[in-house]
Design a protein around this motif. Structure first.
Motif, mmCIF file in Angstrom:
data_model
loop_
_atom_site.group_PDB
_atom_site.id
_atom_site.type_symbol
_atom_site.label_atom_id
_atom_site.label_comp_id
_atom_site.label_asym_id
_atom_site.label_seq_id
_atom_site.Cartn_x
_atom_site.Cartn_y
_atom_site.Cartn_z
ATOM 1 N N VAL A 23 0.848 -1.217 -0.175
ATOM 2 C CA VAL A 23 0.082 0.064 0.061
ATOM 3 C C VAL A 23 0.935 1.165 -0.077
ATOM 4 O O VAL A 23 1.603 1.554 0.823
ATOM 5 C CB VAL A 23 -0.711 0.027 1.424
ATOM 6 C CG1 VAL A 23 -1.763 1.280 1.155
ATOM 7 C CG2 VAL A 23 -1.771 -1.239 1.047
ATOM 8 N N VAL A 24 0.722 1.999 -1.283
ATOM 9 C CA VAL A 24 1.722 3.078 -1.250
ATOM 10 C C VAL A 24 1.427 3.982 -0.005
ATOM 11 O O VAL A 24 0.341 4.515 0.362
ATOM 12 C CB VAL A 24 1.582 3.927 -2.607
ATOM 13 C CG1 VAL A 24 2.358 5.088 -2.412
ATOM 14 C CG2 VAL A 24 1.803 2.836 -3.751
ATOM 15 N N GLY A 25 2.560 4.447 0.530
ATOM 16 C CA GLY A 25 2.448 5.135 1.782
ATOM 17 C C GLY A 25 2.143 4.624 3.129
ATOM 18 O O GLY A 25 1.762 5.183 4.106
ATOM 19 N N ASP A 26 2.045 3.295 3.021
ATOM 20 C CA ASP A 26 1.777 2.660 4.235
ATOM 21 C C ASP A 26 0.414 3.252 4.725
ATOM 22 O O ASP A 26 -0.639 3.174 4.130
ATOM 23 C CB ASP A 26 2.893 2.373 5.256
ATOM 24 C CG ASP A 26 4.144 1.746 4.582
ATOM 25 O OD1 ASP A 26 3.923 1.009 3.927
ATOM 26 O OD2 ASP A 26 5.203 2.320 4.873
ATOM 27 N N GLY A 27 0.343 3.106 6.159
ATOM 28 C CA GLY A 27 -1.053 3.847 6.697
ATOM 29 C C GLY A 27 -1.433 5.196 6.421
ATOM 30 O O GLY A 27 -2.582 5.463 6.478
ATOM 31 N N ASN A 28 -0.444 5.825 5.658
ATOM 32 C CA ASN A 28 -0.774 7.136 5.419
ATOM 33 C C ASN A 28 -1.519 7.404 4.008
ATOM 34 O O ASN A 28 -2.141 8.273 3.554
ATOM 35 C CB ASN A 28 0.314 8.474 5.466
ATOM 36 C CG ASN A 28 0.948 8.356 6.843
ATOM 37 O OD1 ASN A 28 0.098 8.328 8.001
ATOM 38 N ND2 ASN A 28 2.146 8.568 6.976
#
Length: 118
Positions: free
Chosen positions: A33-38
């Motif tokens: 997921v690009v950007g992880d949680g952000n």
């Protein structure tokens, strides 16, 4: 006659081993997921650093454009660039350089990533 059957058996075994090898390669593809949680947001540039990507890995992102190296460097798009806007896109990486930018005015350069996939 027995010799012919043996050759066919060997060919079948080799074919099965090749098929299993190919399936194992595909099974090892990772999803990021690009950007992880952000998520894909401002200051996502650099998110890709320190990660090892491979061709076939999948990026989950939204509102992104796949661009050439020149498009990445200049934060520009062309009519032939692939645009993803669904908000739930899954982009499979190709071998080599993969460049992505946000094409909304003012979002690039802080919303762009460049990934090399082995």
């Amino acid at each position: 006659m027995a010799k012919g059957r043996g050759s066919a058996l060997v060919a079948m075994v080799v074919s099965c081993l090749l098929l299993v090898t190919l399936q194992c390669e595909l099974a090892h593809a990772a999803t990021y997921v690009v950007g992880d949680g952000n998520g894909w947001t401002f200051n996502v540039a650099g998110w890709e650093k320190g990660k090892n990507f491979n061709a076939g890995d999948v990026l989950g992102t939204h509102n992104v454009v796949v661009v050439s190296k020149a498009g990445y460097d200049r934060c520009t798009t062309t009519p032939s660039d692939k645009v993803y806007t669904s908000g739930k896109d899954q982009i499979t990486l190709v071998k080599g350089l993969n460049n992505f930018i946000c094409s909304f005015a003012g979002h690039c350069p802080s919303m762009k990533i460049e990934i090399f996939a082995s």
